[in-house]
Design a protein around this motif. Sequence first.
Motif, PDB file in Angstrom:
ATOM      1  N   LEU A   1       0.833  -1.203   0.000  1.00 19.53           N
ATOM      2  CA  LEU A   1       0.000   0.000   0.000  1.00 19.53           C
ATOM      3  C   LEU A   1       0.868   1.255   0.000  1.00 19.53           C
ATOM      4  O   LEU A   1       0.568   2.240  -0.675  1.00 19.53           O
ATOM      5  CB  LEU A   1      -0.890   0.024   1.242  1.00 19.53           C
ATOM      6  N   PHE A   2       1.944   1.210   0.788  1.00 19.22           N
ATOM      7  CA  PHE A   2       2.798   2.370   0.989  1.00 19.22           C
ATOM      8  C   PHE A   2       4.226   2.044   0.574  1.00 19.22           C
ATOM      9  O   PHE A   2       4.603   0.877   0.455  1.00 19.22           O
ATOM     10  CB  PHE A   2       2.786   2.782   2.474  1.00 19.22           C
ATOM     11  N   ASN A   3       5.020   3.088   0.406  1.00 17.38           N
ATOM     12  CA  ASN A   3       6.445   2.909   0.144  1.00 17.38           C
ATOM     13  C   ASN A   3       7.158   2.796   1.493  1.00 17.38           C
ATOM     14  O   ASN A   3       7.167   3.749   2.275  1.00 17.38           O
ATOM     15  CB  ASN A   3       6.976   4.118  -0.632  1.00 17.38           C
ATOM     16  N   PRO A   4       7.760   1.637   1.813  1.00 18.40           N
ATOM     17  CA  PRO A   4       8.416   1.478   3.116  1.00 18.40           C
ATOM     18  C   PRO A   4       9.469   2.554   3.382  1.00 18.40           C
ATOM     19  O   PRO A   4       9.637   2.989   4.527  1.00 18.40           O
ATOM     20  CB  PRO A   4       9.055   0.081   3.024  1.00 18.40           C
ATOM     21  N   THR A   5      10.170   2.989   2.337  1.00 17.73           N
ATOM     22  CA  THR A   5      11.194   4.024   2.504  1.00 17.73           C
ATOM     23  C   THR A   5      10.581   5.313   3.045  1.00 17.73           C
ATOM     24  O   THR A   5      11.151   5.968   3.936  1.00 17.73           O
ATOM     25  CB  THR A   5      11.900   4.302   1.164  1.00 17.73           C
ATOM     26  N   ASP A   6       9.409   5.685   2.539  1.00 17.85           N
ATOM     27  CA  ASP A   6       8.739   6.906   3.005  1.00 17.85           C
ATOM     28  C   ASP A   6       8.373   6.807   4.486  1.00 17.85           C
ATOM     29  O   ASP A   6       8.556   7.757   5.250  1.00 17.85           O
ATOM     30  CB  ASP A   6       7.467   7.163   2.187  1.00 17.85           C
ATOM     31  N   ILE A   7       7.844   5.653   4.894  1.00 18.00           N
ATOM     32  CA  ILE A   7       7.437   5.459   6.298  1.00 18.00           C
ATOM     33  C   ILE A   7       8.666   5.565   7.207  1.00 18.00           C
ATOM     34  O   ILE A   7       8.623   6.216   8.264  1.00 18.00           O
ATOM     35  CB  ILE A   7       6.757   4.090   6.498  1.00 18.00           C
ATOM     36  N   ILE A   8       9.752   4.926   6.794  1.00  9.62           N
ATOM     37  CA  ILE A   8      10.979   4.927   7.599  1.00  9.62           C
ATOM     38  C   ILE A   8      11.535   6.348   7.711  1.00  9.62           C
ATOM     39  O   ILE A   8      11.979   6.773   8.787  1.00  9.62           O
ATOM     40  CB  ILE A   8      12.011   3.946   7.002  1.00  9.62           C
ATOM     41  N   GLN A   9      11.511   7.093   6.624  1.00  8.04           N
ATOM     42  CA  GLN A   9      11.979   8.489   6.667  1.00  8.04           C
ATOM     43  C   GLN A   9      11.119   9.336   7.609  1.00  8.04           C
ATOM     44  O   GLN A   9      11.630  10.134   8.393  1.00  8.04           O
ATOM     45  CB  GLN A   9      11.966   9.091   5.257  1.00  8.04           C
ATOM     46  N   LYS A  10       9.802   9.135   7.549  1.00  4.57           N
ATOM     47  CA  LYS A  10       8.897   9.874   8.445  1.00  4.57           C
ATOM     48  C   LYS A  10       9.172   9.549   9.907  1.00  4.57           C
ATOM     49  O   LYS A  10       8.884  10.349  10.801  1.00  4.57           O
ATOM     50  CB  LYS A  10       7.429   9.517   8.139  1.00  4.57           C
ATOM     51  N   ASN A  11       9.713   8.357  10.162  1.00  7.84           N
ATOM     52  CA  ASN A  11       9.960   7.904  11.538  1.00  7.84           C
ATOM     53  C   ASN A  11      11.414   8.154  11.966  1.00  7.84           C
ATOM     54  O   ASN A  11      11.919   7.488  12.856  1.00  7.84           O
ATOM     55  CB  ASN A  11       9.610   6.419  11.662  1.00  7.84           C
ATOM     56  N   GLY A  12      12.070   9.064  11.297  1.00  8.70           N
ATOM     57  CA  GLY A  12      13.433   9.426  11.695  1.00  8.70           C
ATOM     58  C   GLY A  12      14.496   8.441  11.279  1.00  8.70           C
ATOM     59  O   GLY A  12      15.553   8.351  11.918  1.00  8.70           O
ATOM     60  N   GLY A  13      14.227   7.663  10.230  1.00  7.95           N
ATOM     61  CA  GLY A  13      15.243   6.748   9.711  1.00  7.95           C
ATOM     62  C   GLY A  13      15.152   5.335  10.247  1.00  7.95           C
ATOM     63  O   GLY A  13      15.954   4.471   9.876  1.00  7.95           O
ATOM     64  N   LYS A  14      14.171   5.056  11.109  1.00 11.32           N
ATOM     65  CA  LYS A  14      13.980   3.699  11.633  1.00 11.32           C
ATOM     66  C   LYS A  14      12.547   3.253  11.393  1.00 11.32           C
ATOM     67  O   LYS A  14      11.630   4.071  11.421  1.00 11.32           O
ATOM     68  CB  LYS A  14      14.271   3.658  13.138  1.00 11.32           C
ATOM     69  N   PRO A  15      12.330   1.969  11.182  1.00 12.59           N
ATOM     70  CA  PRO A  15      10.949   1.502  10.978  1.00 12.59           C
ATOM     71  C   PRO A  15      10.156   1.543  12.274  1.00 12.59           C
ATOM     72  O   PRO A  15      10.710   1.239  13.348  1.00 12.59           O
ATOM     73  CB  PRO A  15      11.128   0.052  10.497  1.00 12.59           C
ATOM     74  N   PRO A  16       8.896   1.925  12.235  1.00 11.96           N
ATOM     75  CA  PRO A  16       8.067   1.843  13.448  1.00 11.96           C
ATOM     76  C   PRO A  16       7.889   0.379  13.837  1.00 11.96           C
ATOM     77  O   PRO A  16       7.661  -0.471  12.978  1.00 11.96           O
ATOM     78  CB  PRO A  16       6.743   2.477  13.026  1.00 11.96           C
ATOM     79  N   LEU A  17       7.987   0.098  15.132  1.00 14.84           N
ATOM     80  CA  LEU A  17       7.929  -1.295  15.589  1.00 14.84           C
ATOM     81  C   LEU A  17       6.638  -1.626  16.329  1.00 14.84           C
ATOM     82  O   LEU A  17       6.511  -2.693  16.905  1.00 14.84           O
ATOM     83  CB  LEU A  17       9.144  -1.614  16.465  1.00 14.84           C
ATOM     84  N   SER A  18       5.677  -0.705  16.303  1.00 17.36           N
ATOM     85  CA  SER A  18       4.340  -1.028  16.804  1.00 17.36           C
ATOM     86  C   SER A  18       3.335  -0.707  15.702  1.00 17.36           C
ATOM     87  O   SER A  18       3.544   0.218  14.902  1.00 17.36           O
ATOM     88  CB  SER A  18       4.005  -0.243  18.073  1.00 17.36           C
ATOM     89  N   TYR A  19       2.294  -1.477  15.699  1.00 12.18           N
ATOM     90  CA  TYR A  19       1.271  -1.323  14.654  1.00 12.18           C
ATOM     91  C   TYR A  19       0.678   0.075  14.674  1.00 12.18           C
ATOM     92  O   TYR A  19       0.513   0.715  13.632  1.00 12.18           O
ATOM     93  CB  TYR A  19       0.182  -2.380  14.878  1.00 12.18           C
ATOM     94  N   GLN A  20       0.351   0.570  15.862  1.00 15.30           N
ATOM     95  CA  GLN A  20      -0.317   1.865  15.953  1.00 15.30           C
ATOM     96  C   GLN A  20       0.582   3.001  15.472  1.00 15.30           C
ATOM     97  O   GLN A  20       0.121   3.913  14.781  1.00 15.30           O
ATOM     98  CB  GLN A  20      -0.782   2.144  17.385  1.00 15.30           C
ATOM     99  N   SER A  21       1.866   2.934  15.802  1.00 16.71           N
ATOM    100  CA  SER A  21       2.768   3.991  15.336  1.00 16.71           C
ATOM    101  C   SER A  21       2.905   3.932  13.815  1.00 16.71           C
ATOM    102  O   SER A  21       2.988   4.968  13.145  1.00 16.71           O
ATOM    103  CB  SER A  21       4.134   3.892  16.010  1.00 16.71           C
ATOM    104  N   PHE A  22       2.886   2.707  13.262  1.00 15.49           N
ATOM    105  CA  PHE A  22       2.919   2.576  11.802  1.00 15.49           C
ATOM    106  C   PHE A  22       1.675   3.222  11.180  1.00 15.49           C
ATOM    107  O   PHE A  22       1.782   4.002  10.219  1.00 15.49           O
ATOM    108  CB  PHE A  22       3.000   1.097  11.400  1.00 15.49           C
TER     109      PHE A  22
END
Length: 491
Positions: free
Chosen positions: A151-172
Amino acid sequence: MRLTSSSSMTLGSGSMIWFRKGIRIHDNPALEYATRGCSNLYPLFVIDPHYMKPDPNAFSPGSSRAGLNRISFLLESLGDLDVNLKKIGSRLLVLKGDPSEVLIRCLKQWNIGKLCFEYDTDPYYQALDIKVKDYALKAGIEVFSPVSHTLFNPTDIIQKNGGKPPLSYQSFVNLAGEPPSPLATKYSSLPPVGPLGSCDISEVPTIKDLGYEDDQLEFSPFKGGESEALRRLEECMKDKTWVANFEKPKGNPSAFLKPATTILSPYLKFGCLSSRYFYQCIQDVYKSLPKHTSPPVSLLGQLLWRDFFYTAAFGTPNFDSMKDNRICKQIPWKDDDKLLEAWRDAKTGFPWIDAIMVQLRQWGWMHHLARHSVACFLTRGDLFVHWEKGRDVFERLLIDSDWAINNGNWMWLSCSSFFYQYNRIYSPTTFGKKYDPDGDYIRHFLPVLKDMPKAYIYEPWTAPPSIQTKANCIIGKDYPMPGQCCHLVLE
């Protein structure tokens, strides 16, 4: 992702669309871009021996990487794509060999100005794509590799999260927002295939063409392909109340005549079905039935879970191992091949567990709660075998096996990451009984127990000898006695 070369070489007028996943025509941005302004279109799929070649030493029929059910599903999907391409004036060009070598050879021979393929986050394809992109750009070929498997570009999500992947569903979910809409492009025709030079083109092979025997084929009832994916989706969306009320983890893991879920995961795995189109269809149902379940338990929520794991996997080095994986607990698992084999080969002596493992072997699929049961049993629940060992079995046998989701779920279910309520165990004797007190699921997949009375079907070792004799099933002879090392967990 669109890459262009600064080379002054003259670009060809043809476009190549390289299919890997994304085996579909609907909502396919790579295909749509490839068709723009080109005189010839080359739709290509490469049969990769790494994935397809028979391995006589594997524990089940198939290659070194995949069981025969998944290989068969892929071939059916390719055959369906070829049929659909032929309806609009094209065809699927199938070649065999190392994908990067085959692709570069074709790019050299064909008049290609644009190379288009769906972006893939799996480590194998990441390495492969670098080689192909490097060659194409040096040769002055434009490369277009859009994100459309998720659905989304993982790179965009990681950038929005300060360079790390969100590790909880709600934060994602908070970071993600709404996904892009699917493309609505419909094709009445495609540009014709151009001259093929000396490249060795074939039709979509059969299982036999790849070197497998007909009698090796297993029993999966699920047919591959975009046409079947869209048919199943349409059928599912007709039942608007079911869609609106869908609530995971509820559902009956023992339902096999009519499974209690969509069974669209294999079609999402191979990209026969666009996740964005699926998302839109669910949203359309919700508009007509405003009272519906919500993420994380809703049907829409399951698509978000899929993206959550893709993003976590893409942003976590060594996601597929315990060692050097910063999000994975370091647990001293047992290294016991006998326990692993008993679990894998449906010989634990616990009928609920063994029936699920038989369904996995035969169908290449089982309900998510059935997966939870056997994964918990192998790891923290009973056998304490390393989650990576179970992951390897699922990776081979599941038709919907998906690198990110499979690894993520095994870490979750073994309480190695994401989820840490260690004492919440799926009982191998009582959990299935809640859904199927008569044991019909067990009787179907373990016919050796078909005559065992209901009172003993989940714990046949407790049946008196006279009952075992009458049921034609002596425990310890016709069906295993639970191993002495398997302490019975009840909850």
